[in-house]
Structures are given as C-alpha cells and as structure tokens.
Design a protein around this motif. Structure first.
Motif, PDB file in Angstrom:
ATOM      1  N   THR A 140       0.846  -1.188   0.000  1.00 44.59           N
ATOM      2  CA  THR A 140       0.000   0.000   0.000  1.00 44.59           C
ATOM      3  C   THR A 140       0.884   1.242   0.000  1.00 44.59           C
ATOM      4  O   THR A 140       2.102   1.139  -0.175  1.00 44.59           O
ATOM      5  CB  THR A 140      -0.990  -0.014   1.183  1.00 44.59           C
ATOM      6  OG1 THR A 140      -1.919   1.046   1.021  1.00 44.59           O
ATOM      7  CG2 THR A 140      -0.271   0.110   2.518  1.00 44.59           C
TER       8      THR A 140
ATOM      9  N   PRO B 216       0.949   4.972   5.534  1.00 41.35           N
ATOM     10  CA  PRO B 216      -0.355   4.289   5.424  1.00 41.35           C
ATOM     11  C   PRO B 216      -1.361   4.747   6.474  1.00 41.35           C
ATOM     12  O   PRO B 216      -1.053   4.865   7.657  1.00 41.35           O
ATOM     13  CB  PRO B 216       0.003   2.807   5.594  1.00 41.35           C
ATOM     14  CG  PRO B 216       1.368   2.801   6.206  1.00 41.35           C
ATOM     15  CD  PRO B 216       2.048   4.026   5.750  1.00 41.35           C
TER      16      PRO B 216
ATOM     17  N   ALA C  81      -5.654   2.313   3.998  1.00 42.84           N
ATOM     18  CA  ALA C  81      -4.535   1.547   3.440  1.00 42.84           C
ATOM     19  C   ALA C  81      -4.269   0.294   4.261  1.00 42.84           C
ATOM     20  O   ALA C  81      -4.167  -0.821   3.724  1.00 42.84           O
ATOM     21  CB  ALA C  81      -3.281   2.425   3.388  1.00 42.84           C
TER      22      ALA C  81
ATOM     23  N   ASP D 268      -4.958   0.861  -2.615  1.00 40.31           N
ATOM     24  CA  ASP D 268      -5.128   2.258  -2.208  1.00 40.31           C
ATOM     25  C   ASP D 268      -4.024   3.167  -2.739  1.00 40.31           C
ATOM     26  O   ASP D 268      -3.736   4.202  -2.146  1.00 40.31           O
ATOM     27  CB  ASP D 268      -5.211   2.348  -0.678  1.00 40.31           C
ATOM     28  CG  ASP D 268      -5.947   3.585  -0.186  1.00 40.31           C
ATOM     29  OD1 ASP D 268      -6.939   3.974  -0.833  1.00 40.31           O
ATOM     30  OD2 ASP D 268      -5.544   4.165   0.838  1.00 40.31           O
ATOM     31  N   CYS D 269      -3.424   2.803  -3.852  1.00 41.53           N
ATOM     32  CA  CYS D 269      -2.338   3.601  -4.450  1.00 41.53           C
ATOM     33  C   CYS D 269      -2.810   4.225  -5.762  1.00 41.53           C
ATOM     34  O   CYS D 269      -3.117   3.506  -6.719  1.00 41.53           O
ATOM     35  CB  CYS D 269      -1.116   2.737  -4.736  1.00 41.53           C
ATOM     36  SG  CYS D 269      -0.180   2.287  -3.276  1.00 41.53           S
TER      37      CYS D 269
ATOM     38  N   ASP E  43      -7.970   0.198  -6.195  1.00 39.68           N
ATOM     39  CA  ASP E  43      -7.880   1.547  -5.642  1.00 39.68           C
ATOM     40  C   ASP E  43      -9.208   2.274  -5.826  1.00 39.68           C
ATOM     41  O   ASP E  43      -9.994   1.941  -6.715  1.00 39.68           O
ATOM     42  CB  ASP E  43      -6.756   2.303  -6.362  1.00 39.68           C
ATOM     43  CG  ASP E  43      -6.552   3.717  -5.854  1.00 39.68           C
ATOM     44  OD1 ASP E  43      -6.702   3.941  -4.638  1.00 39.68           O
ATOM     45  OD2 ASP E  43      -6.254   4.605  -6.676  1.00 39.68           O
TER      46      ASP E  43
END
Length: 249
Positions: free
Chosen positions: A19, A23, A27, A81-82, A105
C-alpha cells in the motif's frame, strides 16, 4: 467488477500485498483485511507495510500471524489504495519489476501501473472495494476481517460524514456491525482520542492560520520544526490539516 482479477488471485498461492507511504486507516485496513481473507482460503500472504503508519489506526488493525515470505517467492503482487506507483515509496521498483501484479484503488486520479489488471472506482474507500471483492469471491467475512474493513470505511469517510459515502457504504458498515465489530471503540480511538502533543501542535497551527482571497479561503502550513516543538510525528497529527475546512463561510 472484479471478474478479471478474481481468476488471477485464485490462481496465486503466495501473495505480496503493498500500500502507499504513510499508510492510513484505509490503506492498512484494506491490506490486512485482504491478508486475513486470502489466508482463510489457503493462500500465503504478507503485507509489506511502509514505515510511519497512522498511529491511531495502526493500533486498531487486526494483523494476524506474520510469516516469512519474500517478494521473490510470491507469484502475485497486489497494490492497494495507491493512485500511482510513486505512492509505493521504497517498494515501487520491486513491485513494478514483478511479472504478475494487480492494483485495486478508489481514487479517481488513479494512473494504471499494474501489469496484470486494475480495478479502481469512485467509491468511499478501498476497504469498501475489499468488502465487495470478498462478496464476489464468496469469502466469509468474519469479525476480524470486518474490523479491518470498518476501520478503513470510518477513517476514509470522516466517520461517515463525507460526500463520498453512498447507501452501499452504510449498508456495508451495518453488516459489519451486525457481525459484532466494535464500532464505538473504533470511533473513539480514531476520532476522539488524541495525545496532548496533538493539541500543542493544533495551537501552533491555529497561530499560523490565515484568511486569504479577501477572506474567502483559509490556509495554514506546518514545518518540520513545528512537529519537533510539539513532540509529535506527522503520522500522529492527521486531522489538523482540516482545520481550515471547519471555518464558517
């Protein structure tokens, strides 16, 4: 939504999960929810977590047993989540060089970088995407997995205040609460419990608050020395940046 990614995940046996830098709750919640969920169906998984995680969220996450697993041994790498590969920090190069990678994401600014497939959606959080993924994969969401998903749902929506939520978000949260997730404790720890140093930094921030554009906008900035003076790390100071948003128009 996940019809192209699910066969890739099901085929893999050893999975590395990544992630973004610094974070946050979403994340970590999505990463460890995925780890627990895939472990429950016989996969070997390891979360490669970067340094300086959000302190309040980190303590809420159920991480499961840690195992020795190198990226070289993994047949699949997953980024969660990137919005872009740069957000992977020190893991960008090894992730990008892995022959089999996928990304999941929720940021509308997502720039595709995974080799084997990508799912991104304008939805409340990556944790909500995890909730939907597990449903599509017919993976049972237990209390531990649900805890991690709820942490991400709550923290990425400002405790269900932001416009990014939908009825589906609230229905997912309700289902997790019905599983026994302790939503009250999560809310208190994530939003209502801060160290004194947090309020010391808030005082510094308010002192730097300025109205600009003829009073139509508010701005503030903090420097590294401000964090040192207050005795707090940046990862422990989430929320202070939102002070200008609370000023009445």
């Amino acid at each position: 939504m996940f019809e192209k990614l699910i066969p890739i995940i099901e085929k893999a046996n050893k999975i590395a999960i990544f992630t973004h830098t610094h974070p946050d709750g979403d994340a970590m919640g999505s990463s460890y929810a995925l780890k627990l969920a895939l472990t429950s169906i016989g996969k070997c998984c390891k979360v490669f977590l970067l340094d300086d995680p959000d302190a309040s969220a980190f303590g809420l996450i159920i991480k499961g047993d840690d195992i020795e697993l190198s990226l070289e041994d993994c047949d699949l790498a997953i980024a969660l989540d990137c919005a872009d590969s740069k957000r992977l920090g020190m893991y960008e190069e090894p992730f990008m060089s892995h022959p089999n990678s996928i990304a999941i994401d929720h940021h509308v600014t997502h720039v595709e970088f995974a080799k084997s497939g990508t799912v991104y959606s304008d939805i409340s959080s990556t944790c909500e995407l995890m909730f939907n993924l597990f449903k599509e994969m017919d993976i049972s969401i237990n209390k531990e997995i649900g805890n991690n998903i709820y942490v991400g749902l709550a923290t990425d929506t400002g405790n269900f205040k932001y416009s990014c939520i939908s009825g589906d978000t609230l229905r997912a949260a309700g289902e997790l609460i019905d599983l026994g997730v302790d939503f009250a404790s999560i809310s208190k720890a994530a939003f209502d419990t801060k160290p004194k140093a947090y309020y010391d930094l808030m005082g510094i921030a308010i002192g730097k608050l300025r109205m600009v554009c003829d009073g139509k906008a508010a701005a503030l900035y903090l420097e590294s020395e401000d964090f040192k003076k207050a005795g707090i790390k940046e990862s422990e100071a989430n929320g202070i940046v939102n002070i200008p948003n609370s000023i009445e128009e």
